[in-house]
Every structure is written in C-alpha cells, then in structure tokens.
Design a protein around this motif. Structure first.
Motif, PDB file in Angstrom:
ATOM      1  N   GLY A 337      -0.954   1.244   9.275  1.00  0.00           N
ATOM      2  CA  GLY A 337      -1.625  -0.223   9.541  1.00  0.00           C
ATOM      3  C   GLY A 337      -2.516  -0.637   9.166  1.00  0.00           C
ATOM      4  N   ASP A 338      -3.333  -0.856  10.172  1.00  0.00           N
ATOM      5  CA  ASP A 338      -5.114  -1.106   9.111  1.00  0.00           C
ATOM      6  C   ASP A 338      -5.610   0.017   7.820  1.00  0.00           C
ATOM      7  OD1 ASP A 338      -5.081  -3.312  10.860  1.00  0.00           O
ATOM      8  OD2 ASP A 338      -6.983  -1.770  12.141  1.00  0.00           O
ATOM      9  N   LEU A 339      -5.827   1.011   8.131  1.00  0.00           N
ATOM     10  CA  LEU A 339      -5.808   1.971   7.519  1.00  0.00           C
ATOM     11  C   LEU A 339      -5.154   2.292   5.947  1.00  0.00           C
ATOM     12  CD1 LEU A 339      -7.236   5.096   9.801  1.00  0.00           C
ATOM     13  CD2 LEU A 339      -8.635   3.311   8.810  1.00  0.00           C
ATOM     14  N   ASP A 340      -4.257   2.272   6.302  1.00  0.00           N
ATOM     15  CA  ASP A 340      -3.230   2.018   4.891  1.00  0.00           C
ATOM     16  C   ASP A 340      -3.778   0.960   4.109  1.00  0.00           C
ATOM     17  OD1 ASP A 340      -1.481   4.151   5.309  1.00  0.00           O
ATOM     18  OD2 ASP A 340      -0.247   3.258   6.305  1.00  0.00           O
ATOM     19  N   ASN A 341      -4.114  -0.256   4.853  1.00  0.00           N
ATOM     20  CA  ASN A 341      -4.616  -1.640   4.337  1.00  0.00           C
ATOM     21  C   ASN A 341      -5.726  -1.317   3.363  1.00  0.00           C
ATOM     22  OD1 ASN A 341      -2.048  -4.097   4.451  1.00  0.00           O
ATOM     23  ND2 ASN A 341      -1.803  -2.759   6.146  1.00  0.00           N
ATOM     24  N   ILE A 342      -6.589  -1.002   4.460  1.00  0.00           N
ATOM     25  CA  ILE A 342      -8.007  -1.015   3.701  1.00  0.00           C
ATOM     26  C   ILE A 342      -8.187   0.352   2.753  1.00  0.00           C
ATOM     27  CG2 ILE A 342     -10.187   0.289   4.069  1.00  0.00           C
ATOM     28  CD1 ILE A 342      -9.683  -0.826   7.394  1.00  0.00           C
ATOM     29  N   VAL A 343      -7.131   0.933   3.162  1.00  0.00           N
ATOM     30  CA  VAL A 343      -7.524   1.576   1.257  1.00  0.00           C
ATOM     31  C   VAL A 343      -7.194   1.274   0.349  1.00  0.00           C
ATOM     32  CG1 VAL A 343      -6.720   3.955   0.649  1.00  0.00           C
ATOM     33  CG2 VAL A 343      -6.886   3.976   2.941  1.00  0.00           C
ATOM     34  N   LEU A 344      -5.632   0.718   0.577  1.00  0.00           N
ATOM     35  CA  LEU A 344      -4.993   0.337  -0.706  1.00  0.00           C
ATOM     36  C   LEU A 344      -5.722  -1.036  -1.323  1.00  0.00           C
ATOM     37  CD1 LEU A 344      -1.276   0.302   0.696  1.00  0.00           C
ATOM     38  CD2 LEU A 344      -2.657   1.946  -0.818  1.00  0.00           C
ATOM     39  N   LYS A 345      -6.814  -1.908   0.049  1.00  0.00           N
ATOM     40  CA  LYS A 345      -7.324  -2.246  -1.222  1.00  0.00           C
ATOM     41  C   LYS A 345      -7.776  -2.050  -2.215  1.00  0.00           C
ATOM     42  CE  LYS A 345     -10.492  -6.484   0.358  1.00  0.00           C
ATOM     43  NZ  LYS A 345      -8.950  -7.854  -0.659  1.00  0.00           N
TER      44      LYS A 345
END
Length: 880
Positions: A337-345
C-alpha cells in the motif's frame, strides 16, 4: 605513472561496455581482450584495465564509486602518516573510500586540539584545486546537525588534493538499522531525518550525487550524519552538471540521468534516497538480489521498473527479517500500500514524476506514520475512508458497540419500561439547563447589537465582562453555573487577562466540587485550569502543587495511558522545566510522548510534548537532538491546525531560536518574524505570548547588528509583559536581560546595570537559585561590572554564576563556557593568571567551536582573552 582521465561520457560508456564484455571471459583472458579491443585508444585501454582491477578487488563492484584511483597499496597509504597537511598532521588510516584514502588528522596549530578526518585524492585533474578554492565556501557553509562539516581543503606539497572534514564515529545506515534491529516504523523515522538533511543541502543549492548507506553514518546516540556532501561535484572532472559518468558515483545507487549522462538536479538525490529506503525496508536492492553485470545494471536503472517492496519482502532472508523484528508475511503486509507507492514514486525513471524534493518524500512518510492519506496514492474516497477508520479506531469500536447495544435494547425494551419516567424527568432537567444556557448566551450577543450598544462596537473583552456581570442571574444549580463560570474564566485566560480569570475559575471549581465531589472528571478539569492559570501568573510553586494533585486524581479516574493522564504529565513537565528541574522534567516529557504515540487518535499534547522536549534538549545545548523534534512538532501542528494558530507560532519561534544558536541567521530571522506576525494576527497587540515572540526576535536582531530595531522590539515586549503580567512575573527577567544587552551595545553601561540588577532580583524571587536564568543574569552582571573596572564587586557574582551554571548544564554548554570566561577574566584582573588562563582559553574554544559564530558574545569573549594576554605580557599559546 599518471594516466589522463577519459574526458567525455561517451568514453566512459565505451569503457563500461568493453569491461562488461570482458567479465564474460575467464579471468586470465580479460586484460588481453581489453588491450586488443582498445589498442588504438591507449587512454581508454588503461581506464578499462583500472576499472577491471577495481572490480576484481572489490567485494561488491556495484557498491564502489566509478572513479580513477591509484592501486590500493597499504604501503602507499601508510608512508604519509606523520606528514603535515595544512594545519593538520596525519595520524593514521581510517579507511579507503571510493574517492581516495581517509586519514585521521589532528590540528597542530592555534593552541587547541581538534580531531578530523582528512580525505586525500592522489590523482586528479590540475584544475580541481582551483575549482575547490572557488566552491569550498559554499560547502563549508553547510551547517546542519546531520551533515558532516567540511572544514578546509586544498593541495598538499606533493600535489594531492585533500579535504578536511568532521570526523564521525558511527555505522553505515543499513548496518546500524540491522544491528539495532530497528522495526519498520523506527527505520522510517530515522530515514526522515536523513531526508531533512538532504533537503537542507538542496535549499543551499548543493546536490550530493553519491548518496548511499556508507555515506550516511549513524552515531551511537542514533543521530545520522551525511558524509561527502558536494565533494562528488568537485571531483566531477567534466566540470559540467551534465557530465556525470566521468565523475564519482556508485552505480547501484545512481539515477537514470546519471548513468545516461543527462542533467543532474535535486531529484537525482531523491532517486538515491529511494534506493536506500528500498534496502532499509526489504534488505534487497530494487534491481534484484543477484549481482548483475554493468550492462544489466544499466538496463535495470534506465528501463526496468523495480519490483514492489511488498513483493520483494517474500524473498527477504531470515537474517534480514530478524533484523526488522518481523516475519515474511508480516513484512509484506506492512509494506503493502502506502510504502509501496512512496518508494516507487521516489524511483520513477522520469525525474519529473518523482518527489520534487527530499522534504516532499519525508512529508509523505510522516503522513503515512500519522495514518493520513499520502500523496503517492490516488486520493479515492475508499482510501481516505480507510485512513479515517485507522486513525479513529476507538470511534469505530464505540460505533460498533453502540450498534450491538441498540439491537439488544430493542429486544429488552419492555423490561426497561419502568425506567422511562426517570429518563423523562432527566430530559426535562437537561432541557431546562439548555434553555438557561441559550438565554444566557442570547443575552450576551444581544448586548453587542447596535440597538443595545448604542452604536458602540463591543470587543470580545467587553462581551465577556457583561457575561461575568450577569453570571449570577442563572439558577442556583451549581453544575450549570460552574460550566458557565469555567467557560468565561478560560476565555479571559486565553486573552491573557489573568486577574479577571482567577475569581471565575475558582468559583467554577468550588461549585462543581459541591455538585460532584472531588473525584470527578469535571472537577479535576477545573483544578487543571487553576494550575494553568497559576503558571501564566508566574506562581510556579502553586501551579506545580495543583498539577501534582491533578495527575494523582486522573490516575485514579482513568486507566494507565489515558489521554487525560498524558495531558497532566506534559503540564507537570512544563512546570518542572520552567523551574530548571530538567532531569525530572525530561522523564515526564518522554513518558507523556510514549503514551501519546500509542493513543488511537493523535493527541493534541503529542506535538506540544515533542516540542517541549526539544526545548529542554536545546536548553542543555543538544542542538542535534533538538532540531528533528522541533521540526516534527511543527509538521504535526501544521497538519492539525492548517495555518495561523498559536501552536504553530510557538513551534516557528522555537525552531528559529535553534537556528539562531547554530548561526543560520537568515532562516532564523524568517521564522521568528513569521511567528511574531502570526501571534499579532491571532492574539492581538497586547497578549503576553506576543511579548515572548518579540523578545526572541529582539535577540536575533542584536546578533545581526540591528540595534535600533532590536531596542524597539524588546521595549515593546517588556511593556506588554509589565502591563499584562506585572513586574514580578518569571518572564519579565528575560525581557529586562535582553534590553540590558541592547544598552550594553549602545554603551549605556549604568542603564544596563540597573536592568540586570532588577532582572536578578525578580529571577531569584520567582525562579530561585537553581534557575539557569538566574545564573546567566549573574554572569552578565559580573561582566558588566568588569567592564566598569569594578572587578572586586564582580568577584562573588562570577563565582556563584560559574558554580550554578556548571551544576545545571553540561560542561561544553556555551553558557558554562561564558560563565567560566567571565570568572577567568576577573581572576586575571586580580593577578591570578594561572587560575584564569585555563578558564579563558577553554571557554573561547567552546564558543568558537560552537554553531553560533556571529553572536556578540564571541567578540566579547575574544576581548577578554586578548586583555588577559596583554596583561601577562605574553602572546597567546606561550608557556608561563
């Protein structure tokens, strides 16, 4: 023999391509292959052979910077030990980095000791020394608690380029996290502090270009320190922001624009932060767990999307899982969720699609920790709703419980019929109370209507006055009357009208106690309001006594960790802090913060407690520990209140004072002025809290030499405090003290002396002998007497000040150093030079090495030392 450096990205691409082809051959065939393939280009052939040798010697080629270096011969490194480089002597080898050899150095001049790290670059282009001289001032100006300072640099006698840097003892970021078994939340919090430091450098227009865990050391105290900031740019032999492959970088942490040789910006560092964060979360690289060839790595960086961290968690080794105190499934759920999206951004291939700054990355991570929607995810209704439910678990649980209760209630309604009459009676009573309250409020608002006020525009104060005058018109119901008394009293207190608030809050407490007894939440709340009032009035002992009663009663009323207990712990800590009982205050602050972090809903006192703890660390001289807490409190206040709120103004002022103490004057001034403007807007022109902001701003204006404006601001602060608080309030000595400093700078020593004597009298009466305010006032009064050739009068004052300051603060605190210097100067005037000199020299060293080089006090300190050596007839540094 020195070989020319390849001078273009195209040349380096060709070298990388040939080395990649050579690595597919047996080791013995590789050198011959390179010589044959590049026999018409000897410079490229030598560069390829050097890179091949580095690869074969390294534990992990992909973690070494791409740079031309001499062979790593221990003899070549050790023969320099004992030689002098600038003002330093090389004492030993600390290690060999990607850009050269790092030595331990010690200062051998200027009469004081200093241990540093010195990086020697043996091979470099001739123009690098000139570039360093042009740009070192920019790099040396980076003053942040999480950035290792660059002190000096130049060219040694043998032509080697050297950098003199702050020595940092610590572990690489990833090693520290694993060795201390930090869970994911703790890793995020530590990483946010790294982002804060990177953002600071970016705002100073410096890009790192080679961020990696080994360039981020964490000290034993848990403080991160970034190494080599800006050095990568200096060692970029192309001399152009777009020429990067021929300059130092570490391939595994390089951005797509670095490996492609395109323009470097701040988001280049953001990409590297994304790679580092990926490793901290999963223990793996975003490019997989295997060791790719340079060609494969180039393709992965430029073209291949990285796996989601939650997917990579499935391959995390047992050792890495243990280091994160997690299991494979739990880690995957935590990252999903959040951490996946933050890292990929952060790892977007296109620079424009990444986070625009390291601050944006840190802000999103902090929003994630606070269970707020993050900017890296689509802002859907379902997502925001899920976040709301997580932040409001208690409300959700209560709602579900109520639903079940209603179902049960519907089944047993007939059994409850006999209770309806009592409930109706209670409803009638509540209705009567509500009608009385409405009538009371209506009378207040009607009094401000033009027909009643006869055209006079009534202020909030006047409306409150009319309400207080008519409070007795309510019925004799003690609980009802107490509620209105408490509301009016609190309103007066918030306006800074403490004398008007006192009788109302006292009556509210008595009425409510008559109605409910001592052990009732509302009664305890009234007692808490009285404690706060006594604090604002300056009666600290009474406030502390009341607050200890409140804490004891709340512990009886509520379970451990309840939000009301958190409030009392924080309030009691503030009182102890104000009275300089720092150890006990720190314990209560930390207890309150730990409890508040565990509450399902963010408690208002969490941000206040964090900011207050930062203030305590600040007062002890721990600037590195205080700054991240100040910034966290400010971020939380802004998220909670939006803008223009007293809590935000306080946080701005506190952070501004810390930056003032670190010598970051421009940023400090901006924050302090913003705080004053916000207080004027929200609180008005005569509120005591505005005086606090004005006094802080006046201190800064003195430092930057704006004496006329400083006088105007400080006089306004003093007038507000005298008018609203009275002469004997504990905050008045600070205004008197600051104004005395203004008078001293203006040359009005008798006027300054009178102000300091008044300040000392009030501080002793209100704060006592143990207060640092008392000690500092004594110190400056002794110094003022010394300036007037009255050393004998100053003797006892200086001795008391130094003893008190040394007992209250760490030995390296600037206030301890200043008290020691004043004491030393008085001893010197008495001819006791052997006793005086260590105090003077050590004090000046402490003030010089501190982060406040622009303070007028430093000039005064140097004058005291110069006068001492002039009196002894010796040059500084000679033996007696």
């Amino acid at each position: 023999m020195n070989h020319p450096f390849p001078s273009t990205p195209e040349a380096w691409r060709r070298i990388h391509q040939k080395v990649a082809e050579a690595l597919d051959l047996p080791p013995g065939d590789r050198p011959g292959f390179l010589r044959r393939e590049l026999e018409d280009e000897p410079d490229l052939a030598q560069g390829a052979l050097d890179l091949l040798a580095a690869d074969e010697q390294a534990d992990g080629f992909l973690d070494r910077p791409v740079a031309r270096l001499p062979p790593d011969d221990p003899k070549d490194r050790k023969h320099l030990i004992g030689l002098r480089v600038g003002a330093f002597r090389l004492c030993g080898v600390l290690g060999r980095g990607g850009m050269g050899t790092v030595y331990e150095g010690e200062r051998v001049d200027e009469g004081f000791q200093q241990r540093v790290a010195i990086k020697i670059i043996h091979r470099h282009r001739p123009d690098l020394a000139d570039r360093f001289r042009r740009e070192r001032q920019v790099l040396a100006a980076l003053e942040h608690p999480s950035i290792a300072r660059l002190y000096d640099g130049g060219t040694s006698e043998d032509g080697s380029l050297y950098f003199v840097m702050e020595r940092v003892d610590g572990l690489p970021l990833d090693t520290y996290c694993d060795r201390h078994r930090l869970e994911i939340r703790e890793r995020i919090e530590l990483f946010c502090r790294v982002c804060d430091a990177v953002d600071y450098a970016h705002r100073c227009l410096v890009v790192h270009r080679d961020l990696k865990p080994s360039n981020i050391l964490v000290t034993a105290e848990g403080n991160p320190k970034l190494l080599d900031f800006g050095i990568a740019k200096l060692l970029d032999t192309g001399g152009d922001a777009t020429q990067t492959l021929d300059g130092p970088m570490t391939p595994r942490y390089a951005s797509p624009e670095q490996v492609q040789g395109t323009a470097i910006t701040t988001v280049t560092d953001t990409y590297a932060l994304g790679v580092i964060f990926y490793r901290l979360l999963t223990g793996a690289s975003p490019y997989g767990t295997t060791e790719p060839t340079p060609v494969e790595l180039h393709r992965a960086i430029v073209q291949t999307p990285p796996a989601r961290p939650s997917d990579a968690a499935g391959d995390t080794s047992p050792a890495d899982l243990a280091a994160r105190r997690s299991s494979s499934s739990a880690l995957r759920r935590r990252l999903l969720g959040d951490l996946d999206n933050i890292v990929l951004k952060a790892l977007r291939k296109e620079p424009g699609r990444r986070y625009g700054s390291a601050r944006e990355l840190a802000d999103d991570l902090r929003r994630h920790l606070a269970d707020l929607p993050v900017r890296a995810r689509p802002d859907t209704l379902a997502y925001r709703g899920a976040k709301w439910l997580r932040r409001n678990r208690l409300v959700t649980l209560v709602s579900g419980t109520l639903l079940v209760s209603l179902v049960v209630f519907s089944i047993v309604t007939t059994v409850q019929a006999r209770r309806l009459k009592a409930e109706r009676d209670m409803a009638r009573s509540e209705k009567l109370r509500a009608e009385q309250s409405a009538a009371f409020l209506q009378s207040l608002f009607e009094s401000s209507q033009p027909g009643r006020s006869r055209g006079e525009e009534l202020t909030v104060r006047q409306v409150l006055d009319r309400g207080a005058a008519h409070i007795d018109q309510l019925s004799g119901d003690p609980a009802q009357q107490a509620a209105h008394l408490s509301t009016l009293g609190t309103a007066y207190r918030e306006l800074g009208l403490y004398d008007q608030a006192a009788p109302l809050l006292q009556r509210a407490y008595r009425r409510r106690r008559e109605a409910h007894g001592a052990l009732h939440p509302k009664v305890v709340q009234d007692l808490d309001s009285l404690s706060a009032l006594r604090y604002y009035q300056g009666d600290l002992l009474a406030a502390e006594s009341l607050q200890r009663q409140v804490l004891d009663l709340r512990r009886q009323l509520y379970p451990a960790g309840h939000e009301e207990v958190v409030t009392s712990l924080n309030s009691l800590a503030v009182l102890l802090h104000t009275r300089s009982q720092l150890d006990e205050a720190e314990g209560f602050y930390r207890q309150a913060i730990d409890m508040a972090r565990k509450l399902p809903e963010e408690h208002p006192n969490l941000a206040r407690g964090i900011g207050n703890l930062a203030g305590l660390l600040h007062s002890r001289g721990d600037l590195e520990g205080a700054e991240p807490l100040y910034r966290e409190a400010l971020t939380m206040s802004r998220l909670r209140h939006g803008s223009d709120h007293p809590d935000i103004a306080f946080d701005l002022s506190d952070l501004g004072l810390l930056l003032l103490d670190r010598g970051e004057l421009r940023q400090a001034e901006a924050l302090l002025r913003e705080s004053v403007a916000m207080r004027r807007k929200v609180l008005g022109d005569r509120h005591p809290d505005l005086a606090t902001g004005l006094n802080n701003l006046g201190s800064l204006l003195l430092v930057i030499g704006r004496t006329v404006e400083a006088e105007r601001v400080v006089v306004e602060a003093l007038e507000i405090r005298l008018e609203s608080l009275g002469r004997n309030h504990p905050k008045v000595p600070k205004s008197l003290h600051t104004l005395a400093t203004v008078r001293t700078v203006q040359g009005d020593l008798p006027g300054a002396e009178k102000l300091l004597r008044d300040a000392l009298e009030i501080a002793l009466a209100q704060l006592g002998e143990g207060s640092t305010t008392t000690h500092l006032t004594r110190t400056d009064l002794a110094h003022l007497l010394l300036l007037q050739d009255r050393a004998s009068e100053a003797d006892a004052l200086s001795r008391q000040a130094l003893d008190g300051m040394s007992a209250a603060l760490p030995p390296d605190h600037p206030n301890v150093a200043w008290a020691g210097m004043v004491r030393g100067a008085i001893l010197s005037e008495q001819g006791r030079h052997r006793e005086a000199e260590p105090l003077l020299v050590k004090g000046l060293e402490t003030l010089t090495e501190g982060r406040q080089p622009n303070r007028p006090r430093l000039a005064q300190a140097r004058a005291l030392v110069a006068k001492h050596f002039e009196g002894t007839g010796r040059e500084r540094g000679t033996k007696t």
